[in-house]
Design a protein around this motif. Structure first.
Motif, PDB file in Angstrom:
ATOM      1  N   LYS A 162       0.823  -1.209   0.000  1.00  0.00           N
ATOM      2  CA  LYS A 162       0.000   0.000   0.000  1.00  0.00           C
ATOM      3  C   LYS A 162       0.859   1.261   0.000  1.00  0.00           C
ATOM      4  CE  LYS A 162      -4.050  -1.796   2.523  1.00  0.00           C
ATOM      5  NZ  LYS A 162      -4.873  -1.639   3.749  1.00  0.00           N
ATOM      6  N   THR A 163       1.919   1.229   0.797  1.00  0.00           N
ATOM      7  CA  THR A 163       2.768   2.412   0.912  1.00  0.00           C
ATOM      8  C   THR A 163       3.810   2.510  -0.186  1.00  0.00           C
ATOM      9  OG1 THR A 163       4.180   1.183   2.456  1.00  0.00           O
ATOM     10  CG2 THR A 163       2.470   2.589   3.402  1.00  0.00           C
ATOM     11  N   SER A 170      -0.669  -1.107 -10.198  1.00  0.00           N
ATOM     12  CA  SER A 170      -0.943  -1.313  -8.774  1.00  0.00           C
ATOM     13  C   SER A 170      -1.293   0.013  -8.107  1.00  0.00           C
ATOM     14  CB  SER A 170       0.273  -1.957  -8.088  1.00  0.00           C
ATOM     15  OG  SER A 170       0.478  -3.276  -8.543  1.00  0.00           O
ATOM     16  N   ARG A 171      -0.594   1.089  -8.476  1.00  0.00           N
ATOM     17  CA  ARG A 171      -0.895   2.403  -7.923  1.00  0.00           C
ATOM     18  C   ARG A 171      -2.315   2.838  -8.296  1.00  0.00           C
ATOM     19  NH1 ARG A 171       4.209   3.901  -9.744  1.00  0.00           N
ATOM     20  NH2 ARG A 171       3.337   5.244 -11.350  1.00  0.00           N
ATOM     21  N   MET A 173      -4.866   0.919  -8.965  1.00  0.00           N
ATOM     22  CA  MET A 173      -5.841   0.122  -8.214  1.00  0.00           C
ATOM     23  C   MET A 173      -5.975   0.651  -6.786  1.00  0.00           C
ATOM     24  SD  MET A 173      -7.865  -2.584  -8.658  1.00  0.00           S
ATOM     25  CE  MET A 173      -7.270  -4.021  -9.585  1.00  0.00           C
ATOM     26  N   LEU A 174      -4.858   0.996  -6.163  1.00  0.00           N
ATOM     27  CA  LEU A 174      -4.901   1.548  -4.809  1.00  0.00           C
ATOM     28  C   LEU A 174      -5.703   2.848  -4.772  1.00  0.00           C
ATOM     29  CD1 LEU A 174      -1.205   0.994  -3.638  1.00  0.00           C
ATOM     30  CD2 LEU A 174      -3.218  -0.276  -2.881  1.00  0.00           C
ATOM     31  N   GLU A 175      -5.486   3.705  -5.753  1.00  0.00           N
ATOM     32  CA  GLU A 175      -6.202   4.977  -5.805  1.00  0.00           C
ATOM     33  C   GLU A 175      -7.707   4.759  -5.918  1.00  0.00           C
ATOM     34  OE1 GLU A 175      -4.429   6.936  -9.119  1.00  0.00           O
ATOM     35  OE2 GLU A 175      -2.540   7.392  -8.069  1.00  0.00           O
ATOM     36  N   ILE A 176      -8.097   3.768  -6.711  1.00  0.00           N
ATOM     37  CA  ILE A 176      -9.523   3.469  -6.876  1.00  0.00           C
ATOM     38  C   ILE A 176     -10.124   3.002  -5.557  1.00  0.00           C
ATOM     39  CG2 ILE A 176     -11.176   1.906  -7.973  1.00  0.00           C
ATOM     40  CD1 ILE A 176      -9.303   1.914 -10.440  1.00  0.00           C
ATOM     41  N   LEU A 177      -9.445   2.080  -4.880  1.00  0.00           N
ATOM     42  CA  LEU A 177      -9.970   1.544  -3.622  1.00  0.00           C
ATOM     43  C   LEU A 177     -10.007   2.610  -2.535  1.00  0.00           C
ATOM     44  CD1 LEU A 177      -8.255  -1.980  -3.583  1.00  0.00           C
ATOM     45  CD2 LEU A 177     -10.640  -1.427  -4.124  1.00  0.00           C
ATOM     46  N   GLU A 178      -9.020   3.503  -2.538  1.00  0.00           N
ATOM     47  CA  GLU A 178      -9.021   4.576  -1.543  1.00  0.00           C
ATOM     48  C   GLU A 178     -10.196   5.528  -1.784  1.00  0.00           C
ATOM     49  OE1 GLU A 178      -7.203   4.902   1.131  1.00  0.00           O
ATOM     50  OE2 GLU A 178      -6.075   3.066   0.683  1.00  0.00           O
ATOM     51  N   LYS A 179     -10.503   5.817  -3.044  1.00  0.00           N
ATOM     52  CA  LYS A 179     -11.639   6.686  -3.356  1.00  0.00           C
ATOM     53  C   LYS A 179     -12.958   6.053  -2.918  1.00  0.00           C
ATOM     54  CE  LYS A 179      -9.668   9.245  -7.261  1.00  0.00           C
ATOM     55  NZ  LYS A 179      -9.740   9.492  -8.730  1.00  0.00           N
TER      56      LYS A 179
END
Length: 357
Positions: A162-163, A170-171, A173-179
């Motif tokens: 994540k960090t 991968s970045r 996908m993380l942005e989508i899940l955080e939103k």
């Protein structure tokens, strides 16, 4: 002789398509450097003159640069786990893969590759024919994969963490899940080759990242991105507080103690220099030079003497995929080593690159 003098020197080419790389592979010995703009080490190699110099010295070998973010299908096809990676081809077959390659390693391997006899085309083609079309996932591995995809209500299998995501997809996908304000766990497939290879067969999905909800595959970044855009993703991301029928297994920790220690060190100050010795008493010429450059630029920085902690010294090489010291970080992100800092100073772009402008 006159024609030779007029011939343009051999140089490295930029692969613009799958066909570009395939044409080079079909033509003979080929070295493909997989890189990405966002990775300082890989970008430094790709943007240097190294490949063109090697091409000039070894005219019978073709050298290509492949941007993994622009041509992800080639990353998948040739099983490239990270950047920088050099893949060597002869007679249409992959003969070697250099993961996390450095300048020195690439030069040494090309020297031996130039004199190495290429495998016979028939032999290279015969091996796959004797093997099954797809290797079956073993029973033990299948059990483990079932546990992993169900380890949390929402599980993301990605490159990095994540960090510290290790690829553009991968970045994203993380942005989508955080939103979506979604609670989720991650698994770094770069840390476990068995899981990385097995999950492709297990879910019949050849690329990463992969998102699972309730132990079921949702898809990769393209599918998840489409679902987010049309508003249907939230329907597939359950609220853990209302999912009483789902009992996730205890997830394996997504925290590497050494990585947490390193993350704390590189974010201790806005600008952190990992060097040999300290600013008042550098223990090598490279550390002394980079300290001088930072002071000349008026940049305040914290430091860590890597000679004082062997665990940090070795761990940081792997953590940042950067094999040498000194290493300079700004806002927790690697800026680069001495050569890159010199180049940024020469182009008057160091502060901008570090987010200090």
């Amino acid at each position: 002789l006159a024609q030779d003098l007029l011939s343009p020197p051999a140089r490295a080419m930029e692969a613009k398509s799958t066909a570009d790389l395939q044409a080079a592979i079909d033509a003979g010995k080929t070295v493909a450097l997989f890189w990405a703009q966002w990775h300082p080490g890989a970008a430094a190699i790709a943007k240097s003159d190294l490949l063109s110099l090697l091409a000039a010295d070894h005219e019978k070998i073709k050298f290509l640069k492949v941007d993994g973010d622009e041509l992800p299908e080639l990353v998948t096809k040739w099983d490239v786990p990270q950047v920088p990676t050099a893949v060597l081809f002869a007679n249409g077959a992959k003969v070697d893969t250099l993961v996390g390659v450095t300048n020195a390693q690439l030069v040494a391997r090309v020297e031996s590759f130039a004199t190495q006899a290429a495998p016979a085309p028939a032999a290279a083609a015969a091996a796959p024919a004797a093997a099954p079309a797809a290797a079956a996932v073993s029973a033990d591995l299948e059990t483990r994969l079932k546990e992993l995809v169900s380890a949390a209500l929402v599980m993301l299998f990605m490159k990095g963490s994540k960090t510290d995501p290790f690829c553009k997809f991968s970045r994203q996908m993380l942005e989508i899940l955080e939103k979506e304000k979604c609670e989720y766990a991650t698994f770094d497939i770069l840390q476990d080759e068995e899981v990385r290879a097995g999950l492709k067969e297990f879910s019949n999905w050849p690329t990463f990242p992969q998102l699972y909800v309730g132990g079921k595959l949702v898809g990769g970044v393209d599918i998840v991105k489409e679902m987010a855009e049309d508003g249907s993703l939230s329907d597939h991301l359950p609220d853990p507080s209302t999912s009483l029928d789902f009992k996730p297994l205890v997830a394996k920790p997504d925290v590497n103690p050494l990585h947490e220690k390193l993350k704390g060190l590189i974010t201790k100050e806005q600008v952190m220099l990992f060097m040999k010795g300290d600013p008042e008493g550098p223990k090598c010429g490279f550390s002394n030079t980079i300290v001088g450059l930072l002071r000349d630029q008026g940049i305040k920085f914290g430091y860590f003497d890597i000679l004082s902690d062997e665990e940090v010294r070795q761990g940081l090489k792997e953590y940042s995929n950067w094999p040498t010291f000194p290493q300079l970080y700004s806002n927790g992100q690697l800026v680069g080593g001495l050569d890159i800092i010199k180049e940024l100073v020469e182009t008057d772009s160091l502060k901008e690159e570090m987010g200090l402008a």
